[in-house]
Design a protein around this motif. Sequence first.
Motif, PDB file in Angstrom:
ATOM      1  N   GLN A  92      -5.256  -3.255   9.461  1.00 29.30           N
ATOM      2  CA  GLN A  92      -4.417  -2.587   8.455  1.00 29.30           C
ATOM      3  C   GLN A  92      -4.938  -1.187   8.144  1.00 29.30           C
ATOM      4  O   GLN A  92      -4.157  -0.240   8.038  1.00 29.30           O
ATOM      5  N   ILE A  93      -6.244  -1.066   7.987  1.00 28.08           N
ATOM      6  CA  ILE A  93      -6.829   0.243   7.677  1.00 28.08           C
ATOM      7  C   ILE A  93      -6.643   1.195   8.855  1.00 28.08           C
ATOM      8  O   ILE A  93      -6.296   2.364   8.678  1.00 28.08           O
ATOM      9  N   PHE A  94      -6.842   0.697  10.061  1.00 25.86           N
ATOM     10  CA  PHE A  94      -6.645   1.522  11.253  1.00 25.86           C
ATOM     11  C   PHE A  94      -5.198   2.011  11.334  1.00 25.86           C
ATOM     12  O   PHE A  94      -4.953   3.192  11.584  1.00 25.86           O
ATOM     13  N   LEU A  95      -4.232   1.126  11.113  1.00 23.56           N
ATOM     14  CA  LEU A  95      -2.811   1.518  11.154  1.00 23.56           C
ATOM     15  C   LEU A  95      -2.483   2.533  10.068  1.00 23.56           C
ATOM     16  O   LEU A  95      -1.757   3.504  10.303  1.00 23.56           O
ATOM     17  N   LEU A  96      -3.027   2.326   8.883  1.00 26.59           N
ATOM     18  CA  LEU A  96      -2.801   3.262   7.786  1.00 26.59           C
ATOM     19  C   LEU A  96      -3.343   4.648   8.129  1.00 26.59           C
ATOM     20  O   LEU A  96      -2.653   5.663   7.949  1.00 26.59           O
ATOM     21  N   LEU A  97      -4.556   4.708   8.652  1.00 24.21           N
ATOM     22  CA  LEU A  97      -5.148   5.994   9.015  1.00 24.21           C
ATOM     23  C   LEU A  97      -4.406   6.645  10.180  1.00 24.21           C
ATOM     24  O   LEU A  97      -4.288   7.870  10.234  1.00 24.21           O
ATOM     25  N   LEU A  98      -3.878   5.834  11.074  1.00 23.51           N
ATOM     26  CA  LEU A  98      -3.069   6.357  12.172  1.00 23.51           C
ATOM     27  C   LEU A  98      -1.798   7.016  11.635  1.00 23.51           C
ATOM     28  O   LEU A  98      -1.427   8.106  12.066  1.00 23.51           O
ATOM     29  N   VAL A  99      -1.151   6.385  10.661  1.00 20.95           N
ATOM     30  CA  VAL A  99       0.045   6.960  10.035  1.00 20.95           C
ATOM     31  C   VAL A  99      -0.306   8.280   9.352  1.00 20.95           C
ATOM     32  O   VAL A  99       0.400   9.284   9.502  1.00 20.95           O
ATOM     33  N   ILE A 100      -1.412   8.292   8.599  1.00 18.30           N
ATOM     34  CA  ILE A 100      -1.843   9.521   7.916  1.00 18.30           C
ATOM     35  C   ILE A 100      -2.122  10.621   8.939  1.00 18.30           C
ATOM     36  O   ILE A 100      -1.723  11.773   8.761  1.00 18.30           O
ATOM     37  N   PHE A 101      -2.806  10.271  10.037  1.00 16.37           N
ATOM     38  CA  PHE A 101      -3.111  11.239  11.084  1.00 16.37           C
ATOM     39  C   PHE A 101      -1.830  11.780  11.720  1.00 16.37           C
ATOM     40  O   PHE A 101      -1.687  12.990  11.922  1.00 16.37           O
ATOM     41  N   LEU A 102      -0.890  10.902  12.051  1.00 16.71           N
ATOM     42  CA  LEU A 102       0.357  11.341  12.694  1.00 16.71           C
ATOM     43  C   LEU A 102       1.192  12.217  11.769  1.00 16.71           C
ATOM     44  O   LEU A 102       1.786  13.196  12.215  1.00 16.71           O
ATOM     45  N   LEU A 103       1.211  11.897  10.487  1.00 14.30           N
ATOM     46  CA  LEU A 103       1.914  12.753   9.531  1.00 14.30           C
ATOM     47  C   LEU A 103       1.260  14.132   9.456  1.00 14.30           C
ATOM     48  O   LEU A 103       1.937  15.142   9.274  1.00 14.30           O
ATOM     49  N   GLY A 104      -0.067  14.158   9.601  1.00 15.20           N
ATOM     50  CA  GLY A 104      -0.791  15.426   9.591  1.00 15.20           C
ATOM     51  C   GLY A 104      -0.436  16.331  10.753  1.00 15.20           C
ATOM     52  O   GLY A 104      -0.678  17.536  10.709  1.00 15.20           O
ATOM     53  N   VAL A 125       0.832  -1.210   0.000  1.00 24.57           N
ATOM     54  CA  VAL A 125       0.000   0.000   0.000  1.00 24.57           C
ATOM     55  C   VAL A 125       0.865   1.259   0.000  1.00 24.57           C
ATOM     56  O   VAL A 125       0.506   2.261  -0.616  1.00 24.57           O
ATOM     57  N   PHE A 126       2.020   1.209   0.673  1.00 21.83           N
ATOM     58  CA  PHE A 126       2.885   2.386   0.724  1.00 21.83           C
ATOM     59  C   PHE A 126       3.849   2.477  -0.454  1.00 21.83           C
ATOM     60  O   PHE A 126       4.591   3.454  -0.561  1.00 21.83           O
ATOM     61  N   THR A 127       3.844   1.480  -1.354  1.00 18.49           N
ATOM     62  CA  THR A 127       4.756   1.550  -2.513  1.00 18.49           C
ATOM     63  C   THR A 127       4.032   1.504  -3.852  1.00 18.49           C
ATOM     64  O   THR A 127       4.297   2.322  -4.734  1.00 18.49           O
ATOM     65  N   GLU A 128       3.119   0.549  -4.020  1.00 18.89           N
ATOM     66  CA  GLU A 128       2.482   0.318  -5.320  1.00 18.89           C
ATOM     67  C   GLU A 128       1.736   1.535  -5.892  1.00 18.89           C
ATOM     68  O   GLU A 128       1.884   1.836  -7.074  1.00 18.89           O
ATOM     69  N   PRO A 129       0.902   2.234  -5.099  1.00 19.62           N
ATOM     70  CA  PRO A 129       0.193   3.368  -5.709  1.00 19.62           C
ATOM     71  C   PRO A 129       1.144   4.450  -6.217  1.00 19.62           C
ATOM     72  O   PRO A 129       0.867   5.106  -7.221  1.00 19.62           O
ATOM     73  N   PHE A 130       2.291   4.609  -5.553  1.00 17.92           N
ATOM     74  CA  PHE A 130       3.235   5.626  -5.992  1.00 17.92           C
ATOM     75  C   PHE A 130       3.956   5.199  -7.262  1.00 17.92           C
ATOM     76  O   PHE A 130       4.331   6.035  -8.083  1.00 17.92           O
ATOM     77  N   LYS A 131       4.134   3.882  -7.452  1.00 15.20           N
ATOM     78  CA  LYS A 131       4.673   3.391  -8.724  1.00 15.20           C
ATOM     79  C   LYS A 131       3.688   3.677  -9.856  1.00 15.20           C
ATOM     80  O   LYS A 131       4.074   4.090 -10.944  1.00 15.20           O
ATOM     81  N   PRO A 191      -8.228   5.478  -2.254  1.00 18.51           N
ATOM     82  CA  PRO A 191      -8.824   4.921  -3.479  1.00 18.51           C
ATOM     83  C   PRO A 191      -8.071   3.685  -3.987  1.00 18.51           C
ATOM     84  O   PRO A 191      -8.676   2.723  -4.441  1.00 18.51           O
ATOM     85  N   TYR A 192      -6.739   3.720  -3.878  1.00 18.55           N
ATOM     86  CA  TYR A 192      -5.945   2.571  -4.313  1.00 18.55           C
ATOM     87  C   TYR A 192      -6.325   1.313  -3.526  1.00 18.55           C
ATOM     88  O   TYR A 192      -6.514   0.250  -4.100  1.00 18.55           O
ATOM     89  N   ILE A 193      -6.415   1.430  -2.215  1.00 15.12           N
ATOM     90  CA  ILE A 193      -6.746   0.280  -1.372  1.00 15.12           C
ATOM     91  C   ILE A 193      -8.091  -0.313  -1.798  1.00 15.12           C
ATOM     92  O   ILE A 193      -8.224  -1.532  -1.948  1.00 15.12           O
ATOM     93  N   TYR A 194      -9.067   0.545  -1.997  1.00 16.55           N
ATOM     94  CA  TYR A 194     -10.383   0.014  -2.350  1.00 16.55           C
ATOM     95  C   TYR A 194     -10.357  -0.685  -3.709  1.00 16.55           C
ATOM     96  O   TYR A 194     -10.864  -1.792  -3.859  1.00 16.55           O
TER      97      TYR A 194
END
Length: 195
Positions: free
Chosen positions: A156-168, A8-14, A187-190
């Motif tokens: 996984q979704i909770f951890l991802l949103l936590l990372v996004i929140f902490l970066l914010g 999730v943290f690599t593929e969408p950016f590729k 959108p990529y995840i879905y």
Amino acid sequence: MRIKLGDVFTEPFKIVGKNPIILIPVFIGIILTLLFDAIRFIGPIANFLSSIVIGISTMFLIAWIAILFDQYKKGEKIDLKNSFSQVNQLLLDIIVLSIVVGFLISLGTLAYVIPGLILALFLIFSPSALVVDKLSVTDSLKRSFSFVFNGENFLQIFLLLLVIFLLGMIPVVGLYLSIILEFILLPYIYVEYSK
């Protein structure tokens, strides 16, 4: 299919690297956020109205980006004009979805914050479900809820949103980093993991 956070943290950016046109809705989202964040300081009514506009535009842009990722996944040429036309045809549904999601999250937040956060987590994929699976507003809410609870997706979704929140939380640039990640990763995840 189980969400793989490493991918999730690599593929969408590729994908975005090969198709930078996907960044256009992301930059529109950043510009709108800058504009309406400035308007918030005018007063409480302006703050309320700008929150509504930001909520609706965020849903619209996430839905648009989901269509772009869906085009890529299907092997189609990524077409900004065609994808905008598709999402624009669903504008009324997106507005209704934004109002319903905003109301539910606000109601949950009034009930001691935690229910609002939980509802936000469950409903975060509803704009993507609306456009990718061509569902009604109610069905897209249900689909988002079931996608979050599918298998081990919740953690996984909770951890991802936590990372996004902490970066914010990073001063100055954090908000924009979190917007970029939210607009690209959700959108990529879905599109990648919902089938």
